[in-house]
Design an enzyme around this catalytic site. Structure first.
Site, PDB file in Angstrom:
ATOM      1  CG  LEU A 133      61.540  31.320  52.090  1.00  0.00           C
ATOM      2  CD1 LEU A 133      60.247  31.389  52.862  1.00  0.00           C
ATOM      3  CD2 LEU A 133      62.421  32.523  52.435  1.00  0.00           C
ATOM      4  CG  HIS A 134      59.601  25.717  48.390  1.00  0.00           C
ATOM      5  ND1 HIS A 134      59.232  25.290  49.636  1.00  0.00           N
ATOM      6  CD2 HIS A 134      58.693  25.194  47.528  1.00  0.00           C
ATOM      7  CE1 HIS A 134      58.159  24.538  49.546  1.00  0.00           C
ATOM      8  NE2 HIS A 134      57.804  24.461  48.282  1.00  0.00           N
ATOM      9  NE  ARG A 135      53.988  26.155  50.582  1.00  0.00           N
ATOM     10  CZ  ARG A 135      53.432  25.157  49.916  1.00  0.00           C
ATOM     11  NH1 ARG A 135      52.992  25.356  48.680  1.00  0.00           N
ATOM     12  NH2 ARG A 135      53.305  23.969  50.481  1.00  0.00           N
ATOM     13  NE  ARG A 189      59.451  29.793  43.570  1.00  0.00           N
ATOM     14  CZ  ARG A 189      59.017  30.120  42.367  1.00  0.00           C
ATOM     15  NH1 ARG A 189      59.300  29.349  41.343  1.00  0.00           N
ATOM     16  NH2 ARG A 189      58.324  31.223  42.173  1.00  0.00           N
TER      17      ARG A 189
END
Length: 361
Positions: free
Chosen positions: A206-208, A239
């Site tokens: 998960l990073h967006r 992130r």
């Protein structure tokens, strides 16, 4: 033929690996420039060693920053390198700030640009990647498309004459690493503590920005992952770690076992042995498809629409609305449908090199 490849982020290094390998078996010259967009060793260095990529000829060390500052720094640094090298092609990969910066630097110097992975579209203008890929395609001289769908997008935008279907280079490396994993017969290494590779588990990333910048959304996604009925190996992108800390959200809770991002071989091994994948990554959803693992994509759209056919990939963007159904989607069994070969058969890198050589002026 001299080709100057510009990369800067983890997904681009995966795409670079088969190109670099196949170029090494030719008489062509391959110059590698790393912008340093991903400067964390776990997001960059391990991919060079793990995928057998030679050390870059030039490392710009740009690092993090706002989109404008990062792209501007790259543009300033890349221009004299491209001008001094004067390659036959500047080869850019994917859709990062490194991609658009190298494209702009080259076209201003009248050096031909080839875009590998051209024609992908999410049609979501909130994504910085969408701006990068569209602008790159319209500026580049040669568009190397991975799929028939990408070719159709390029034709719709009036770019058919510059477009060539070469297949997806990520298939080249994914299948090679998959076969090595299967041949070794070993369980995956470096999974988060608490994940038993002999028992069912999910791989999650998960990073967006759309999933991590808003505290309420990130908290809801973490809560949904934590409530899943099987352990979740959350391979935490820097992130995600930073945004969760800023929001005061504890990632290690419930079903979630937090670990570090894995080298490519480790990620493929973890996915092969998993029950399935939950991600907002473009690359991982396609790799899950190639590896025969069901994927739940935490986005409202995907560039890789072929993965949706047969139920291999399911879009599940909102845990608030899906409730208990979200857990069902995330842990569903693998479909029984044949995935076919929409991304090619693992020869995209060699096809790319052949196309570049045939079009040298």
């Amino acid at each position: 033929m001299k080709v100057l490849s510009v990369v800067g982020a983890r997904p681009q290094l995966v795409k670079l690996a088969p190109v670099s390998d196949d170029m090494s078996n030719t008489d062509h010259t391959h110059v590698l420039v790393h912008t340093g967009q991903h400067y964390d060793a776990e997001m960059s260095d391990v991919f060079f060693s793990g995928l057998g990529i030679p050390d870059p000829d030039v490392h710009l060390g740009v690092g993090s920053g706002s989109h404008g500052a990062q792209t501007g720094s790259m543009l300033t640094a890349l221009e004299p390198i491209i001008d001094s090298q004067r390659p036959d092609w500047v080869l850019v990969y994917g859709d990062t700030n490194s991609t658009i910066a190298a494209t702009l630097a080259a076209v201003k110097l009248h050096v031909p640009v080839a875009h590998l992975e051209a024609g992908l579209r999410s049609f979501n203008r909130r994504m910085p990647e969408e701006h990068n890929r569209v602008l790159t395609d319209h500026a580049a001289d040669l568009l190397l498309a991975p799929t028939e769908t990408a070719m159709k997008h390029l034709a719709t935008e009036g770019l058919a004459e510059r477009s060539v279907l070469v297949g997806d280079v990520m298939v080249d490396v994914c299948l090679k690493v998959r076969d090595a994993v299967r041949a070794s017969g070993e369980a995956p290494h470096d999974l988060p503590t608490g994940i038993d590779p002999s028992e069912p588990y999910l791989v999650a990333t998960l990073h967006r920005p759309d999933n991590t910048d808003d505290r309420d959304r990130l908290a809801a996604l973490v809560e949904a992952l934590a409530a899943l009925p099987v352990p979740v190996a959350l391979l935490a992108h820097p992130r995600l770690v930073n945004r969760a800390a800023a929001h005061g959200i504890e990632l290690q809770q419930g079903a979630i076992q937090v670990g570090r991002p894995l080298p490519y071989g480790g990620l493929i091994a973890a996915t092969v042995h998993s029950r399935g994948v939950v991600t907002d990554s473009g690359g991982l959803q396609k790799e899950a498809f190639l590896l025969g693992r069901p994927c739940t994509t935490i986005r409202p759209e995907t560039e890789w629409v072929e993965t949706l056919e047969g139920g291999w990939n399911v879009l599940a963007p909102d845990p608030h609305l899906m409730g208990d159904t979200w857990a069902g989607v995330a842990t569903r069994p693998a479909p029984q449908t044949d995935i076919g070969a929409p991304y090619g058969v693992g020869k995209a890198a060699q096809t790319t090199i052949d196309v570049l050589a045939s079009r040298c002026s």
